[in-house]
Design an enzyme around this catalytic site. Structure first.
Site, short mmCIF file in Angstrom:
data_model
loop_
_atom_site.label_atom_id
_atom_site.label_comp_id
_atom_site.label_asym_id
_atom_site.label_seq_id
_atom_site.Cartn_x
_atom_site.Cartn_y
_atom_site.Cartn_z
N HIS A 151 -2.68 7.59 6.89
CA HIS A 151 -1.55 8.49 6.13
C HIS A 151 -2.26 9.91 5.65
O HIS A 151 -1.57 10.97 5.70
CB HIS A 151 -0.75 7.87 4.99
CG HIS A 151 0.43 7.00 5.35
ND1 HIS A 151 1.43 7.55 5.90
CD2 HIS A 151 0.58 5.64 5.28
CE1 HIS A 151 2.42 6.71 6.22
NE2 HIS A 151 1.98 5.45 5.69
N CYS A 193 6.26 0.15 6.91
CA CYS A 193 5.68 1.30 6.17
C CYS A 193 7.04 1.68 5.22
O CYS A 193 7.92 1.79 5.60
CB CYS A 193 5.37 2.41 7.00
SG CYS A 193 4.79 3.84 6.10
N GLN A 239 3.07 10.06 0.77
CA GLN A 239 4.40 9.38 1.01
C GLN A 239 5.01 9.47 -0.50
O GLN A 239 6.15 9.31 -0.45
CB GLN A 239 4.17 7.96 1.25
CG GLN A 239 3.66 7.49 2.32
CD GLN A 239 3.43 6.04 2.37
OE1 GLN A 239 2.37 5.55 2.24
NE2 GLN A 239 4.53 5.30 2.94
N GLY A 281 0.99 -1.19 0.12
CA GLY A 281 -0.22 -0.04 0.07
C GLY A 281 0.87 1.12 0.13
O GLY A 281 2.02 1.07 0.33
N HIS A 318 -4.03 1.49 7.73
CA HIS A 318 -2.72 2.15 7.94
C HIS A 318 -2.41 3.08 6.60
O HIS A 318 -2.12 4.22 6.96
CB HIS A 318 -2.00 0.92 7.53
CG HIS A 318 -0.27 1.30 7.55
ND1 HIS A 318 0.73 0.94 8.13
CD2 HIS A 318 0.12 2.22 6.40
CE1 HIS A 318 1.93 1.57 7.80
NE2 HIS A 318 1.51 2.38 6.77
N GLU A 319 -2.96 2.89 5.53
CA GLU A 319 -3.16 3.91 4.58
C GLU A 319 -3.97 5.06 4.65
O GLU A 319 -3.46 6.18 4.25
CB GLU A 319 -3.42 3.28 3.06
CG GLU A 319 -2.53 2.17 2.68
CD GLU A 319 -1.08 2.31 2.95
OE1 GLU A 319 -0.44 3.56 2.61
OE2 GLU A 319 -0.15 1.31 2.99
#
Ligand code: NI
Length: 181
Positions: free
Chosen positions: A142, A95, A52, A47, A138-139
């Site tokens: 972000h 990550c 990022q 992912g 998790h994504e």
């Protein structure tokens, strides 16, 4: 640009910033999704979120099947977690913005997420007790300036950040989970 160099590594303010929703799915948005998928596959990640790669918009790419050698990419635009419940579970997470480390994070085991796809269709994703359930949370974190280490207790976070600095000093790059001493 080299795909791994395109990935923003911590510490970086862009990883701590609330990202803006995407109003319209333009060629720029499609190009960003392509770029993110290219970077994610190059780093063997499952992912990647737009901040990022330095773009502060609500776009996420996920492919949890890639580890089994086949591509099955999802592109999520303006994703929203509408349900996060079920028994909390702790699992090891990595990550691409924290090369060289893995941390144990507790999260709800069941999620329902709504997001637009690249065609502008509103999609719903449901996942329970699997990598997809973790990856979605998790994504999406972000996109709100939250990274996996923010889920750790302060002492554990400090220990983890020392370990991370050490991994960087040993040359860890996005996609590395552990670096040999
Ligand atoms: Ni991440």
């Amino acid at each position: 640009m080299n795909e791994l160099e395109d990935i923003v590594c911590a510490p970086d303010d862009r990883l701590k910033t609330e990202c803006a929703p995407i109003d319209e799915i333009t060629d720029d948005v499609r190009a960003l999704a392509d770029r993110m998928l290219r970077d994610m596959y190059a780093a063997d990640g499952c992912g990647l979120a737009a901040p990022q790669v330095g773009e502060l918009v609500q776009l996420v790419v996920i492919d949890v099947d890639w580890t089994e050698g086949k591509k099955n990419p999802y592109v999520l635009i303006n994703p929203q977690i509408v349900v996060a419940d079920g028994q909390e579970r702790e699992s090891g997470e990595g990550c691409l913005s924290f090369p060289g480390i893995q941390v144990q994070v507790r999260r709800p085991s069941h999620v329902i997420v709504r997001a637009k796809n690249l065609d502008g269709d509103l999609m719903q994703y449901e996942a329970q007790d699997n990598l997809m359930a973790i990856c979605l949370q998790h994504e999406i974190d972000h996109l709100h300036g939250v990274t996996m280490v923010d889920h750790l207790r302060p002492g554990e976070r400090m220990r983890t950040m020392r370990e991370y600095q050490d991994a960087l000093a040993h040359g860890a790059r996005p996609g590395d989970v552990e670096v040999e001493d």
